[in-house]
Design a protein around this motif. Structure first.
Motif, PDB file in Angstrom:
ATOM      1  N   THR A  62      -6.608 -36.792  69.362  1.00 51.28           N
ATOM      2  CA  THR A  62      -7.610 -36.390  70.352  1.00 51.28           C
ATOM      3  C   THR A  62      -9.008 -36.726  69.844  1.00 51.28           C
ATOM      4  O   THR A  62      -9.878 -37.123  70.615  1.00 51.28           O
ATOM      5  N   GLU A  93     -12.902 -31.749  67.003  1.00 54.77           N
ATOM      6  CA  GLU A  93     -11.492 -32.119  66.776  1.00 54.77           C
ATOM      7  C   GLU A  93     -11.184 -32.240  65.284  1.00 54.77           C
ATOM      8  O   GLU A  93     -10.090 -31.880  64.845  1.00 54.77           O
ATOM      9  N   GLU A 145      -7.193 -32.666  77.893  1.00 57.00           N
ATOM     10  CA  GLU A 145      -7.914 -31.478  77.426  1.00 57.00           C
ATOM     11  C   GLU A 145      -7.800 -30.316  78.411  1.00 57.00           C
ATOM     12  O   GLU A 145      -7.685 -29.160  77.999  1.00 57.00           O
ATOM     13  N   GLU A 175     -12.499 -25.584  72.741  1.00 52.76           N
ATOM     14  CA  GLU A 175     -11.838 -26.353  73.800  1.00 52.76           C
ATOM     15  C   GLU A 175     -12.368 -26.000  75.189  1.00 52.76           C
ATOM     16  O   GLU A 175     -12.166 -26.766  76.123  1.00 52.76           O
ATOM     17  N   HIS A 178     -14.411 -28.719  76.252  1.00 46.15           N
ATOM     18  CA  HIS A 178     -13.626 -29.955  76.389  1.00 46.15           C
ATOM     19  C   HIS A 178     -12.867 -29.948  77.715  1.00 46.15           C
ATOM     20  O   HIS A 178     -12.748 -30.965  78.381  1.00 46.15           O
TER      21      HIS A 178
HETATM   22 FE   LIG Z   1     -10.264 -30.847  72.445  1.00 45.53          FE
END
Ligand SMILES: [Fe+2]
Ligand SMILES: [Fe+2]
Length: 267
Positions: A62, A93, A145, A175, A178
């Motif tokens: 990722t 990441e 994501e 996240e 993301h």
């Molecule tokens: Fe991510």
């Protein structure tokens, strides 16, 4: 085909490590050293070591995908605030890679994982700078994501060990940005995209969704046995996890894509 490589990682130390820790100090706050592998059954331990090695590798991939998307966003001259937000993602990441690999180490070590460095990132059709960026964003963010957040949240809820729970929570906090990035990008880009462009993006989303479904099918075909202790350690193969995955694909990926005029072929 490139030569296959062993997935092994290191920290270099010295000033780079100090600067990295200064940028992301949260990792030191996790309760490292609290996992006791001798208290865990052998099958649960093996399932958890596999899960965390796989998770580290997924975070690594990722990271590469976020970096490729970032380059495409710059080439497309996307709005600076969108680019700047995306610029943080590869660093996030790398932190996730470190967290996952350290957990695997605490569980007794990573399992052997061999991979093709040439196939680390997903390929997207090359097109105009805007469409190339859109293909990257749709595959990595609108599908990849957006889907990973509910799954990491679910795993975090099922985990009972404090290190695992806190590590997953740490990852979920990052996240959040993301998982919504793809929708911000599409809301900006939508007026610049034709119906045909959106159809092409739909094909890219379809391909990426199919690859995710293939991965889940492997989980279903493989060790779909209830190992409760392993689940507590962040193992992601239970029937409950796979049900959450199916539900999240509909709600967090397909519905918002369709709402933005990106047609999806029902998987
Ligand atoms: Fe991510
Ligand atoms: Fe991540």
């Amino acid at each position: 085909m490139a030569e296959l490589e062993l997935f092994e990682l290191e920290l270099w130390g010295g000033v780079p490590l100090e600067r990295y820790r200064a940028l992301r100090p949260e990792i030191d706050d996790l309760p490292w050293g609290t996992l006791d592998p001798s208290s865990i059954s052998e099958p649960a331990l093996i399932a958890a070591r596999k899960a965390w090695t796989g998770a580290a590798f997924q975070e690594f991939r990722t990271g590469a995908a976020c970096a490729a998307t970032l380059e495409a966003l710059i080439k497309a001259r996307a709005p600076l605030d969108l680019i700047a937000l995306a610029a943080r993602f590869p660093l996030d990441e790398m932190l996730h890679v470190e967290i996952c690999s350290r957990i695997a180490t605490e569980l007794g070590g990573a399992i052997e994982l061999i991979y093709d460095p040439e196939k680390l990132v997903w390929e997207v059709p090359s097109s105009s700078p805007l469409m190339t960026a859109a293909h990257w964003v749709v595959s990595n963010f609108c599908v990849g994501e957006a889907l990973s957040i509910p799954l990491i949240q679910g795993t975090s809820r099922a985990s009972t060990h404090p290190l695992i729970k806190q590590a997953l929570r740490r990852i979920v906090v990052d996240e959040a940005d993301h998982g919504t990035f793809g929708w911000h990008f599409l809301d900006w880009a939508s007026p610049l995209l034709s119906t045909e462009d959106k159809r092409d993006l739909g094909h890219t989303a379809d391909r990426f969704i199919r690859s995710v479904l293939e991965r889940w099918q492997k989980l279903r075909d493989g060790e779909l046995i209830e190992i409760h202790q392993a689940e507590a350690l962040g193992w992601m193969g239970s029937e409950e996890y796979l049900e959450l995955a199916d539900h999240s694909l509909q709600r967090n990926v397909i519905a918002p894509l369709v709402k933005r005029g990106i047609p999806i072929t029902p998987p």
